[in-house]
Design a protein around this motif. Structure first.
Motif, PDB file in Angstrom:
ATOM      1  N   ALA A   5      -1.762  53.000 -27.392  1.00 60.14           N
ATOM      2  CA  ALA A   5      -1.551  53.812 -26.483  1.00 60.14           C
ATOM      3  C   ALA A   5      -1.246  54.249 -26.661  1.00 60.14           C
ATOM      4  CB  ALA A   5      -0.862  52.152 -25.626  1.00 60.14           C
ATOM      5  N   LYS A  30      -2.612  49.491 -27.778  1.00 59.49           N
ATOM      6  CA  LYS A  30      -2.881  49.813 -26.696  1.00 59.49           C
ATOM      7  C   LYS A  30      -2.965  47.755 -25.950  1.00 59.49           C
ATOM      8  CE  LYS A  30      -7.392  50.982 -24.617  1.00 59.49           C
ATOM      9  NZ  LYS A  30      -8.358  51.349 -24.838  1.00 59.49           N
ATOM     10  N   LYS A  65      -2.777  57.853 -25.422  1.00 63.03           N
ATOM     11  CA  LYS A  65      -4.647  57.738 -25.468  1.00 63.03           C
ATOM     12  C   LYS A  65      -4.808  59.082 -26.126  1.00 63.03           C
ATOM     13  CE  LYS A  65      -6.313  56.800 -21.430  1.00 63.03           C
ATOM     14  NZ  LYS A  65      -6.597  57.627 -20.441  1.00 63.03           N
ATOM     15  N   LEU A  80       0.850  57.387 -15.238  1.00 61.96           N
ATOM     16  CA  LEU A  80      -0.140  56.953 -16.266  1.00 61.96           C
ATOM     17  C   LEU A  80       0.906  56.265 -17.466  1.00 61.96           C
ATOM     18  CD1 LEU A  80      -3.381  57.469 -17.687  1.00 61.96           C
ATOM     19  CD2 LEU A  80      -2.126  58.999 -19.443  1.00 61.96           C
ATOM     20  N   ARG A 153      -1.022  52.326 -10.824  1.00 57.79           N
ATOM     21  CA  ARG A 153      -1.855  51.753 -12.023  1.00 57.79           C
ATOM     22  C   ARG A 153      -1.176  52.175 -13.330  1.00 57.79           C
ATOM     23  NH1 ARG A 153      -5.063  48.793  -8.477  1.00 57.79           N
ATOM     24  NH2 ARG A 153      -5.613  49.331  -6.514  1.00 57.79           N
ATOM     25  N   GLN A 155      -1.305  53.149 -17.559  1.00 60.18           N
ATOM     26  CA  GLN A 155      -1.698  52.151 -18.133  1.00 60.18           C
ATOM     27  C   GLN A 155      -0.885  51.226 -19.554  1.00 60.18           C
ATOM     28  OE1 GLN A 155      -4.699  54.648 -19.572  1.00 60.18           O
ATOM     29  NE2 GLN A 155      -6.039  54.622 -17.476  1.00 60.18           N
ATOM     30  N   THR A 156       0.342  52.149 -19.040  1.00 59.20           N
ATOM     31  CA  THR A 156       1.337  51.708 -20.112  1.00 59.20           C
ATOM     32  C   THR A 156       3.318  51.877 -19.157  1.00 59.20           C
ATOM     33  OG1 THR A 156       0.286  52.256 -21.722  1.00 59.20           O
ATOM     34  CG2 THR A 156       2.736  52.187 -22.017  1.00 59.20           C
ATOM     35  N   THR A 187      -2.040  46.049 -18.819  1.00 56.84           N
ATOM     36  CA  THR A 187      -1.350  46.960 -18.880  1.00 56.84           C
ATOM     37  C   THR A 187      -0.025  46.713 -20.536  1.00 56.84           C
ATOM     38  OG1 THR A 187      -0.880  47.509 -16.476  1.00 56.84           O
ATOM     39  CG2 THR A 187       1.105  48.416 -17.876  1.00 56.84           C
TER      40      THR A 187
END
Lengths: 240, 256
Positions: A5, A30, A65, A80, A153, A155-156, A187
């Motif tokens: 991640a 991740k 990413k 993000l 939202r 991702q991390t 997440t």
């Protein structure tokens, strides 16, 4: 690394000649929960600010990413990689106003149903929407702060000592909530904590930082049997 | 008024000196400096103005206005808590305010293009703008300092620097302009404005003096709002870099 991640390569950060982070290299997997432990002043919060783009490393590279952090637009990066801080700062006004901030910043409006749904995820009922954010308890503020970060939202999700000022019950509730967010939404969680029990019970992996260095990484049970002499002393409570 | 009569007015300087001494206020030195400086500065300005008015040359008017702007910039920079690079921002703001007001006054033929009008009005406009600038900077830096966490929160949620600083900017703009607006609400009731009083004492028709004073009051409204907004929008980008990171160190007070 494919399942990373977040990846750090030889990251240094210094201010006015003071070296706060020294040659940090490591990978955050991740979809997992990684806890970040270490004595005060180890550079943990600074590392978060570098990952969220609130500060820039003096040298070295950070990849989100597999893309260099600098190649993201700052606003895109911060959506993000969300961050929730210990103080859970609130803007003056209602819970509704606070939870809607990420959308307001994008010129959008949040529907009441969406706000109620987010509150439900973090264990607050929709009756809170019209309450003044300043009237909330510490635990409720933390929940609202997490819900607000979830609006983007991310991702991390970076959590900076979010339970350190809470009572035992609120602390356990927040722990359950974070595990739920990790499992339901996939997440990636990075959690700074001073509570080593929490680090072992919640975290899949642990990073131990001391004096701006990353001294040990691995599955969270490494805290039961650390190999580094300084970490051994830290775990025993000899270094705070 | 003769110089002999003027010397009698020094009684008004003696009174605060005696009171300060009696009540151990420690204001004697500052009072004396203020009195001596005002005598020297105003007499010097009087002679310079006489020269400029007699010469009837535009270049001297421009130089005089420029001198006022430089002095106002220097004073505002010294008195106001500062933001990195504030000197040129103050200078640009004062120049723009001066150009804007004179363009309206001269362009619409509200006042004649003569030295006594241009210089007197410029003095009031730039002076007011300077005070507003100091008020704005002090409030703005205080707001930014005390609300750093809020700024960081908005940035961390994906906000832009302008969004992150918006509340502090608006609060500072409002706080710095409110005194001007409020004082105009009670003008004539609580206090007679200096310029109007001066004209009346000099024997002008009171109604004419009022009309001129109204012109100045309206002008100062524009000056107040424009100064704060211009200075605000010129200043806030200095507090962030191109990666939209808050630069706390740029809030430091400049060496005067």
């Amino acid at each position: 690394m494919k399942d990373a991640a977040l990846e750090l390569k030889h990251v240094h950060f210094s201010v006015n000649g003071l070296h706060i982070l020294k040659d940090i290299t490591g990978v955050i997997p991740k979809g997992k929960i990684t806890t970040l432990v270490g004595p005060s002043g180890a550079g943990k919060s600074t590392l978060f600010k570098l990952c969220n783009g609130l500060q820039t490393a003096s040298s070295g590279d950070i990849y989100i990413k597999n893309k260099r952090i600098g190649s993201y637009e700052p606003t895109e990066l911060r959506r993000l990689v969300g961050i929730a801080l210990q103080e859970a700062t609130m803007l003056s006004g209602s819970v509704m106003k606070n939870i809607a901030v990420p959308l307001t910043l994008q010129g959008k409006q949040m529907e009441k149903e969406e706000a109620a749904h987010l509150l439900e995820i973090v264990g607050l009922d929709q009756g809170f929407l019209n309450r003044d954010a300043s009237d909330l308890s510490g635990g409720q503020r933390q929940r609202l702060s997490i819900a607000r970060t979830l609006v983007n939202r991310p991702q991390t999700l970076l959590l900076d000592e979010i339970t350190s000022s809470l009572d035992k019950v609120s602390q356990q509730d927040i722990e359950k909530l974070i595990v739920k967010i990790n499992q339901e939404f996939g997440t990636t969680i990075i959690w700074i904590t001073h509570n080593l029990e929490q680090a072992m019970s919640i975290g899949d992996y642990t990073w131990v930082m001391m004096d701006g260095e990353l001294v040990e990484t691995g599955p969270s049970d490494l805290l039961n049997n650390p190999s580094d002499a300084r970490v051994k002393r830290f775990v025993k409570g000899e270094i705070e | 008024m003769s110089y002999v009569t003027l010397s009698l007015t020094l009684i008004f300087v003696l009174i605060p000196l005696v009171l300060s001494k009696t009540f151990k206020l420690g204001l004697e030195k500052d009072t004396l400096i203020a009195a001596v400086r005002s005598i020297i500065q105003l007499l010097a300005v009087g002679y310079v103005l006489q020269f400029v008015f007699d010469s009837k040359q535009m270049i001297y008017i421009v130089l005089m206005v420029l001198l006022m702007i430089v002095a106002a910039t220097h004073n505002a920079r010294k008195k106001g808590t500062s933001i990195k690079g504030i000197t040129w921002k103050l200078f640009v703001t004062f120049v723009c305010i001066e150009v804007l007001t004179q363009a309206i006054l001269l362009g619409l033929r509200i006042t004649p293009p003569e030295a006594q009008y241009i210089i007197s009005i410029s003095g009031m406009v730039i002076g007011n703008s300077m005070v507003l600038g100091i008020l704005f900077l002090n409030r703005f830096t205080a707001e930014v300092e005390t609300n750093q966490k809020q700024t960081e929160l908005i940035l961390s949620l994906g906000g832009t620097p302008k969004q992150a600083i918006h509340t502090q900017l608006i609060t500072a703009i409002k706080a710095s302009t409110i005194p001007t607006i409020e004082s105009q609400k009670t003008i004539g009731l609580v206090q007679l404005p200096g310029m109007m009083s001066g004209q009346i004492i000099a024997g002008a028709d009171p109604v004419q003096a009022v009309l001129f004073q109204l012109l100045i009051l309206f002008l100062l409204l524009t000056t107040a709002v424009t100064t704060s907004i211009m200075l605000g929008y010129l200043s806030y980008p200095t507090l962030f870099n191109e990666r939209m990171q808050f630069l706390k160190e740029n809030l430091a007070v400049e060496e005067s």
